[in-house]
Scaffold this active site. Structure first.
Site, PDB file in Angstrom:
ATOM      1  N   ARG A 118       0.843  -1.196   0.000  1.00  0.00           N
ATOM      2  CA  ARG A 118       0.000   0.000   0.000  1.00  0.00           C
ATOM      3  C   ARG A 118       0.876   1.242   0.000  1.00  0.00           C
ATOM      4  O   ARG A 118       1.054   1.906   1.029  1.00  0.00           O
ATOM      5  CB  ARG A 118      -0.963  -0.042   1.183  1.00  0.00           C
ATOM      6  CG  ARG A 118      -2.096  -1.026   0.923  1.00  0.00           C
ATOM      7  CD  ARG A 118      -3.119  -1.052   2.007  1.00  0.00           C
ATOM      8  NE  ARG A 118      -4.372  -1.626   1.520  1.00  0.00           N
ATOM      9  CZ  ARG A 118      -5.414  -1.880   2.291  1.00  0.00           C
ATOM     10  NH1 ARG A 118      -5.380  -1.596   3.570  1.00  0.00           N
ATOM     11  NH2 ARG A 118      -6.514  -2.398   1.772  1.00  0.00           N
ATOM     12  N   GLN A 123      -1.343   2.502  -5.887  1.00  0.00           N
ATOM     13  CA  GLN A 123      -2.755   2.747  -5.595  1.00  0.00           C
ATOM     14  C   GLN A 123      -3.678   2.222  -6.673  1.00  0.00           C
ATOM     15  O   GLN A 123      -4.768   1.713  -6.381  1.00  0.00           O
ATOM     16  CB  GLN A 123      -2.983   4.246  -5.391  1.00  0.00           C
ATOM     17  CG  GLN A 123      -2.477   4.761  -4.054  1.00  0.00           C
ATOM     18  CD  GLN A 123      -2.778   6.231  -3.847  1.00  0.00           C
ATOM     19  OE1 GLN A 123      -3.155   6.937  -4.770  1.00  0.00           O
ATOM     20  NE2 GLN A 123      -2.605   6.707  -2.622  1.00  0.00           N
ATOM     21  N   ASP A 126      -4.400  -1.494  -6.109  1.00  0.00           N
ATOM     22  CA  ASP A 126      -4.847  -1.894  -4.775  1.00  0.00           C
ATOM     23  C   ASP A 126      -6.249  -2.496  -4.824  1.00  0.00           C
ATOM     24  O   ASP A 126      -7.259  -1.823  -4.584  1.00  0.00           O
ATOM     25  CB  ASP A 126      -4.808  -0.690  -3.842  1.00  0.00           C
ATOM     26  CG  ASP A 126      -5.010  -1.066  -2.381  1.00  0.00           C
ATOM     27  OD1 ASP A 126      -5.339  -2.238  -2.118  1.00  0.00           O
ATOM     28  OD2 ASP A 126      -4.844  -0.190  -1.512  1.00  0.00           O
ATOM     29  N   SER A 129      -8.410  -2.438  -1.578  1.00  0.00           N
ATOM     30  CA  SER A 129      -9.138  -1.190  -1.342  1.00  0.00           C
ATOM     31  C   SER A 129     -10.344  -1.067  -2.266  1.00  0.00           C
ATOM     32  O   SER A 129     -11.419  -0.644  -1.837  1.00  0.00           O
ATOM     33  CB  SER A 129      -8.203   0.010  -1.543  1.00  0.00           C
ATOM     34  OG  SER A 129      -7.238   0.069  -0.512  1.00  0.00           O
ATOM     35  N   TYR A 222      -2.587  -1.194   8.887  1.00  0.00           N
ATOM     36  CA  TYR A 222      -3.457  -2.063   9.669  1.00  0.00           C
ATOM     37  C   TYR A 222      -3.242  -1.809  11.158  1.00  0.00           C
ATOM     38  O   TYR A 222      -2.261  -1.198  11.581  1.00  0.00           O
ATOM     39  CB  TYR A 222      -3.153  -3.537   9.377  1.00  0.00           C
ATOM     40  CG  TYR A 222      -3.522  -3.981   7.984  1.00  0.00           C
ATOM     41  CD1 TYR A 222      -4.828  -4.317   7.662  1.00  0.00           C
ATOM     42  CD2 TYR A 222      -2.553  -4.070   6.988  1.00  0.00           C
ATOM     43  CE1 TYR A 222      -5.172  -4.730   6.389  1.00  0.00           C
ATOM     44  CE2 TYR A 222      -2.881  -4.487   5.705  1.00  0.00           C
ATOM     45  CZ  TYR A 222      -4.191  -4.817   5.414  1.00  0.00           C
ATOM     46  OH  TYR A 222      -4.525  -5.230   4.160  1.00  0.00           O
TER      47      TYR A 222
END
Length: 360
Positions: A118, A123, A126, A129, A222
């Protein structure tokens, strides 16, 4: 010419597909050949004719140079992969490590979408996500449909109905999308996470922040696992808070570990009858002590539901988002001469869970 294969997903209830016609059209324009298994896109409402118009061929995808999937392959599917080929998909490296061993024996280089780091440059790849956004959105709609109350404030000739109160536990991508969606529906929204640095993100979507005084920020965005003392403090404070909400949505996950228990049986019992708990962590045990993964139950008038694979219930847009993630990774793996991953690239290295003997 590099051949990319798109199989039909075999997992029960799965309606997504790894590549959609719009993406196939762009890949074909780049000189790549795409073969799609018949009815691979049917669950997401993409017909074989849609793929053919986009430039794909309908046929056997398994002998392709690169096979792209959504879910981990079965043993039978692994046996159909061509030695020296590349597999891309959600491959569960933390929970199914034996899968990497089987792929290594099959001489397949595999890239796990959930292992993509990440970082800013990744992005567009991802997939965790992109699919979490879908899940967070759908969780709110599910909670609203199961609730016995209106979500927005309503002013009628018969009187005024106050807005429902919604609490989201776990403010990652899914949690933020849930807060934003609940806010758009007119709920009074509150977010909580053990990482206090996300408080501003919660406020940025118009929600209040529930501060319980615990900091459990971990690596990679996380949360870390809480100590026993922290967990006891958290649960007592949450029990007191949870009972005041009409809809509670839980999204808290710890990679490679069972989901943390945030909603105790006592907290659920203390909620007003007609309230709803939507537990998105059912696949790893659930955040609610009373959760039965994949089922909806009613406990003392409180509905507790734990849907599995919510993105598959919105297959069209979930597939479109996932296909863009896969295509962004393909851009790193393919050159004009074919498949040539650069293992010095941090994204390629981090997402690769097994390599062929020839180190293609």
């Amino acid at each position: 010419m590099t051949l990319i294969g798109v199989p039909r997903e075999s997992a029960e209830g799965e309606r997504r597909v790894a590549l959609v016609p719009k993406v196939v059209e762009k890949l074909s324009a780049r000189g790549l050949e795409v073969v799609v298994e018949s009815a691979a896109g049917a669950g997401a409402l993409f017909s074989d004719a849609d793929y053919e118009r986009a430039g794909a061929t309908i046929g056997d995808p398994w002998p392709a140079d690169v096979v792209v999937k959504v879910n981990p392959p079965t043993s039978d599917e692994i046996s159909q992969l061509k030695p020296g080929s590349v597999l891309i998909g959600f491959l569960a490296p933390r929970t199914q490590p034996e899968l990497a061993s089987r792929l290594r024996i099959a001489d397949v280089t595999a890239f796990a979408m959930e292992s993509i780091p990440r970082i800013s440059r990744a992005q567009t790849m991802d997939a965790l996500s992109s699919q979490a956004n879908v899940a967070g959105y759908k969780a709110v709609l599910l909670g609203a449909s199961l609730s016995t109350r209106f979500v927005p404030m309503l002013t009628t000739a018969a009187g005024t109905v106050k807005p429902a109160s919604a609490l989201v536990l776990g403010v990652g991508v899914a949690g933020l999308q849930a807060l934003a969606t609940a806010k758009r529906l007119g709920a009074k929204t509150t977010g909580y996470d053990v990482r206090p640095e996300v408080a501003e993100q919660v406020r940025s979507v118009g929600a209040q922040w529930l501060d319980l005084g615990i900091d459990a920020a971990g690596e990679g965005g996380y949360a870390r696992e809480l100590s026993e003392a922290e967990r006891a403090q958290q649960q007592q404070a949450l029990e007191d808070a949870i009972t005041k909400f009409d809809i509670v949505i839980t999204t808290a996950l710890v990679p490679g570990r069972p989901a943390p228990r945030l909603v105790t049986a006592a907290a659920a019992t203390g909620m007003q009858p007609g309230s709803v708990v939507v537990d998105l962590a059912g696949e790893t045990g659930g955040n609610c002590e009373l959760t039965e993964p994949g089922r909806t139950i009613v406990h003392h008038g409180v509905t507790i539901t734990s849907p599995l694979n919510l993105p598959a219930t919105m297959p069209e847009h979930a597939s479109e988002l996932y296909a863009k993630n896969v295509t962004a990774l393909l851009d790193l793996l393919l050159t004009d001469d074919g498949v040539a991953p650069d293992f010095t690239d941090e994204i390629v290295a981090a997402s690769c869970i097994t390599r062929t003997e020839g180190d293609i």
